[in-house]
Every structure is written in C-alpha cells, then in structure tokens.
Design an enzyme around this catalytic site. Structure first.
Site, PDB file in Angstrom:
ATOM      1  CE  LYS A 269      -3.134   2.575   3.038  1.00  0.00           C
ATOM      2  NZ  LYS A 269      -3.791   2.585   4.382  1.00  0.00           N
ATOM      3  CG  ASP A 274      -5.514   8.575   4.639  1.00  0.00           C
ATOM      4  OD1 ASP A 274      -6.375   9.215   4.010  1.00  0.00           O
ATOM      5  OD2 ASP A 274      -5.774   7.648   5.422  1.00  0.00           O
ATOM      6  CE  LYS A 281      -6.249   9.109   8.159  1.00  0.00           C
ATOM      7  NZ  LYS A 281      -6.768   7.934   8.873  1.00  0.00           N
ATOM      8  CG  ASP A 292      -2.077   5.333   5.157  1.00  0.00           C
ATOM      9  OD1 ASP A 292      -1.974   4.286   5.812  1.00  0.00           O
ATOM     10  OD2 ASP A 292      -3.144   5.713   4.651  1.00  0.00           O
ATOM     11  CG  ASP A 351      -9.750   7.798   7.052  1.00  0.00           C
ATOM     12  OD1 ASP A 351      -8.693   7.911   6.397  1.00  0.00           O
ATOM     13  OD2 ASP A 351      -9.768   7.794   8.298  1.00  0.00           O
ATOM     14  CD  GLU A 353      -6.737   5.715   2.484  1.00  0.00           C
ATOM     15  OE1 GLU A 353      -5.658   5.258   2.907  1.00  0.00           O
ATOM     16  OE2 GLU A 353      -7.663   6.079   3.248  1.00  0.00           O
ATOM     17  NE  ARG A 355     -10.657  -0.979   3.716  1.00  0.00           N
ATOM     18  CZ  ARG A 355     -11.220  -1.110   4.924  1.00  0.00           C
ATOM     19  NH1 ARG A 355     -12.382  -1.723   5.041  1.00  0.00           N
ATOM     20  NH2 ARG A 355     -10.644  -0.626   5.998  1.00  0.00           N
TER      21      ARG A 355
END
Length: 505
Positions: A269, A274, A281, A292, A351, A353, A355
């Site tokens: 990933k 993010d 967030k 992230d 949030d 995102e 996956r």
C-alpha cells in the site's frame, strides 16, 4: 564508507545510501570501546571471564544477568559493553512460542542498544567480539549495528557526522547478508520518514526507478494516469483524483538468472499522505499519515534484500501510489467505482482508501498468465487502526486463506524478531460487505471486526490464489531495540525476507 553496489542506485529521497557494515575492518587492537556479545548458552561466570583482564574486580560484581542484559563497564584502559540475552520466560513461551524472543531478534536489539551506548561515550573506534554465539545471533547482531547507525536527520544532512570506525572479524557472507537485510529495513524506515512534500506518487515512482532500474533481471514499469485509465484502474484513480499529485502504479518485475520458479506477487500500500478524504481525519489522526505508505516501504525493503541475497527467486512487486486529498474532484461516500477486474464497489468511507488501491493492484497480479502467473499473492499495508487496538504497535496482524502460507509467516515472523499474529479470516462477517447498489461495499457497516472485514474485502481480489495480508503499523514512537529514534520502524521487512527465503524451497 562504501556505497551500495551491484546495479542498485546509491541514493534514495535525499539519502546517500552508505552502509556502516560495509566499512568495517578486522578487529582493532587500539579501539576505545569494546562490545562483547555472549551467546545464549554462555554462563554468567564464563561471560565475565572473557573480559576479566580488562575490568576491575569490583566492576564484575555489578553485573547481574538475572536483572539485566546489557552492562556498560569501566575497563582498565577503555569502556567495555557486555551483553548476554536472557532465556525466554514461561510467559513468553505461551501461544506456542510464536511471540517468544528469538536468538536473532535478541542479538539485533541488544547490539543496536550497545552501539547507541558506545556513541554516547564518543567512541571513535568500536571493536566487536562474539563469544560462543550461534550463527543466527551473529547475523542478528550485525543487522542491529546497521539499523542503529541510521538516523533520518543525519541521512538528510548536507555533511552527515562520521560514524565511528568499526572493527569485527566475521565471515564475509554473514556481513553481506546482514547488510542486505539491515539496509532493506533502513530503506523502508527512510521512505516512511520522508515528508509528503518530498515523497508523493510521482516522486516515489521515480525514486524506485532510480533505485532498481539497473539491477540485472529487473524491469521497472510505471503506469501514469493515462495508462491507469487505459487499464481500467477505477479504484486507484478514484482515490487519487482529488489530489494535484496524480496516482501511479509501479510494477517491479524481478527475474534473476537461472531461477524458474513461479513468481510470488507482493503488493504494498502506497498512500503517500492520507487526510481521510471527505471523511476527514482529526488533526491527531492525520499527523502521522505520511506513514500510510509503510506497506509499500516494506515491500521495497524486502525487494532490496532479495536483489542482494543468495536466496533470490522470481518476484513481482506492485506498488499502487496515491495521495488521499480533498478538492472538488475528491471521491465521495456513496460513489460507485469500477475495479480493474470489473467488480463495482460502493464507497462507504473515504478514509478506508488503502484497500481500494490494493484491490486494483491485486487484480493486475491475479490477471498474469503463463510463466508470470503468481504462486501466491501477498499484501502488506498500514490498513486499519483496528489491528493496532487489538495487538498494539509492536505486533502486526496477518490473515491468510492458505494454511501452509500462514504457518510460514507465523514461524518466520518469530525467527526474524518481526512479530506477526494470525487473525481469523472469518467468513461469517462477509455479509457486512453486501450492498444493494454494487457488487460489494468496501467498508463494512458496524463498529467491530474492522480489520477482518478489510481483509475479507482484499480476499475478494485474490480468489484462486494462496493469499496473505499483513496489517502493520510501520512506526515506533521512540527508541526500541535496534531502532534508536522514533519514526519509521521497517516493520514487516525482516518477516517478509524470511517468508520469501523459505517459500516453496
């Protein structure tokens, strides 16, 4: 100090990738600090006998290996740092010993701490001795030295402060192997530490091209926005459409000469920052979100190890890259996006995102045919806060639909001191991903089992293949073992190295 060679690039996001181990000489007679590592089978008396001529008698009485594992002593002529790991406690042996400290991990972390202590003493020459050590202890100790030498500030300094001269007498192959795994781990740490104004999808992709493009057997293919549209990568494009930094997919295809096994597919990933998208967030949750892309960093670190290792085998690494940002173009809760494999996906929470971009990259891996068809698809990602709530920051969770693969990950994570705990891929929660308007909802309804439902979503894109998913944290908040500063931890790199080394062999 020697630079990394053998076709690999020698710089990464401002870091001139030098290795402390590569500069090591044979043992010094005129050192000013000595590190002595005693193996697990050495008694206290025997351990002290190794240095009895170098420390005053009263100093030996201060050493109690029942209470500690590392002691800084004032020698007759110079400081001596002596180490001996404690045997596992009964509590640590629980759960089949899968979370018990390993000889490798103990040596790595103790020697990493010792290097830090030696540098506090302003050492100019550090000599290292191993007494009655297993091979795995020596390897771990060497890895700990290299990891302890890394500092982000020093890596980015115009003129980094010189490291002490290092003296040790070990087999060359041990030093080479330790350098490969430790530098792979430090690469992952450096990528995670790099700020999002320097590391965004395009710059990340270019950095990987520079690092790997000249490696024999390696091809680096970068899909830009136009290629992503041509390839119907609707999930990756949807996540990245709100940012000025447009998404990318990097495919690193490694085919070492003479290796004919089916390749493994490793997907990391790569969300370079993010903010949560429209489901934004809070400030505390956003502050560390440069990390992230920790899954991508781990996959790259493992690939680096593979290119320098005697255990090389065919490997495909897929790195989907995007920045989850807010603008008038951002994707929304309620949107329906079409994945590369044709599935329609309803967006429940922007949030969640990670996956989505992983699913599109997994679909690319799963579509390979012939000699490129993967033997397994393995995912590594900083995917859910739920896994950290359950397991904390030092133990990652992993999921697998394949018993043999799951057992390999459990065993290698313990052996390499990079702990993973197997979580249930419980199909009873699969109905939570159902929706009336699309093939699947990407983020389950309900407050519980979030790490499991995220893994179930990913598993939909690996049907027909052995599949695993490591849900990692990729960060340490402070000094821990061989990690001598807070920041990127390189979590999963060493476990992945063990898995890749053993898979199918």
């Amino acid at each position: 100090m020697n630079q990394i060679k053998s076709g690999l690039g020698t710089s990464l996001v401002g870091w001139n990738m030098t290795s402390w181990l590569a500069s090591a000489a044979n043992s010094f007679d005129d050192h000013d600090v000595e590190l002595v590592y005693c193996g697990t089978e050495v008694t206290t008396e025997r351990c002290l006998s190794f240095i009895k001529e170098t420390i005053p008698a009263w100093q030996s009485r201060t050493v109690n290996f029942d209470e500690g594992e590392l002691f800084v002593l004032s020698g007759q002529q110079r400081p001596v740092i002596i180490m001996r790991p404690k045997p596992p406690t009964e509590a640590q042996k629980r759960d089949g010993g899968l979370l018990s400290p390993s000889a490798y991990g103990q040596a790595r972390d103790l020697v990493g701490r010792a290097v830090s202590e030696a540098r506090k003493l302003k050492a100019q020459k550090i000599n290292v001795r191993f007494e009655s050590c297993q091979d795995r202890e020596i390897l771990g100790a060497l890895v700990g030295m290299e990891m302890a030498a890394y500092s982000y500030k020093q890596a980015m300094a115009p003129q980094p402060a010189p490291l002490p001269a290092l003296g040790l007498s070990v087999k060359g192959e041990w030093k080479d192997e330790a350098q490969a795994i430790a530098m792979g781990t430090n690469i992952a740490r450096h990528l995670v530490n790099s700020p999002p104004n320097l590391l965004y999808p395009d710059s990340f992709a270019n950095a990987l091209h520079e690092l790997f493009s000249n490696v024999p057997g390696m091809t680096v293919d970068i899909w830009d926005e136009a290629r992503l549209q041509k390839e119907n990568m609707g999930l990756l494009l949807g996540v990245g459409q709100g940012s000025d930094h447009k998404p990318r997919l990097v495919h690193l295809r490694y085919r070492p000469e003479g290796k004919r096994e089916a390749p493994l597919a490793l997907v990391g990933k790569g969300i370079t920052f993010d903010c949560g998208g429209l489901d934004i967030k809070d400030p505390a949750g956003m502050r560390l979100m440069k990390k992230d892309m920790g899954g991508a960093a781990a996959a790259i670190g493992a690939l680096y190890w593979m290119t320098r290792s005697a255990f090389a085998r065919p490997l495909d690494v897929y790195i989907p890259l995007a920045e989850n940002a807010i603008s008038g173009k951002s994707y929304r809760p309620g949107d329906i996006l079409r994945a590369r494999n044709g599935m329609t996906v309803e967006i429940h929470n922007t949030d969640a995102e990670g996956r989505l971009i992983l699913a599109d990259a997994m679909a690319v891996a799963a579509a390979q045919t012939g000699a490129d068809k993967p033997a397994a698809i393995m995912v590594v990602a900083t995917l859910t806060g739920a896994i950290k709530i359950g397991l904390g920051s030092d133990v990652a969770g992993f999921f697998s639909n394949d018993e043999a693969l799951g057992q390999v990950i459990s065993k290698r994570s313990q052996e390499w001191g990079d702990l993973m705990w197997r979580m249930p891929l419980f199909d009873g929660y699969r109905p939570r991903l159902e929706t009336n308007v699309a093939d699947i909802n990407h983020c389950a309804t309900g407050s519980y089992g979030g790490a499991i439902t995220a893994a179930l979503f990913l598993a939909e894109f690996a049907k027909g293949y052995p599949f695993s998913h490591m849900d990692i944290y990729a960060w340490t908040d402070g000094e821990r073992g061989a990690l001598r500063e807070g920041g990127g931890s390189g979590q999963a790199v060493q476990c992945l190295a063990g898995v890749l080394q053993s898979f199918g062999l």
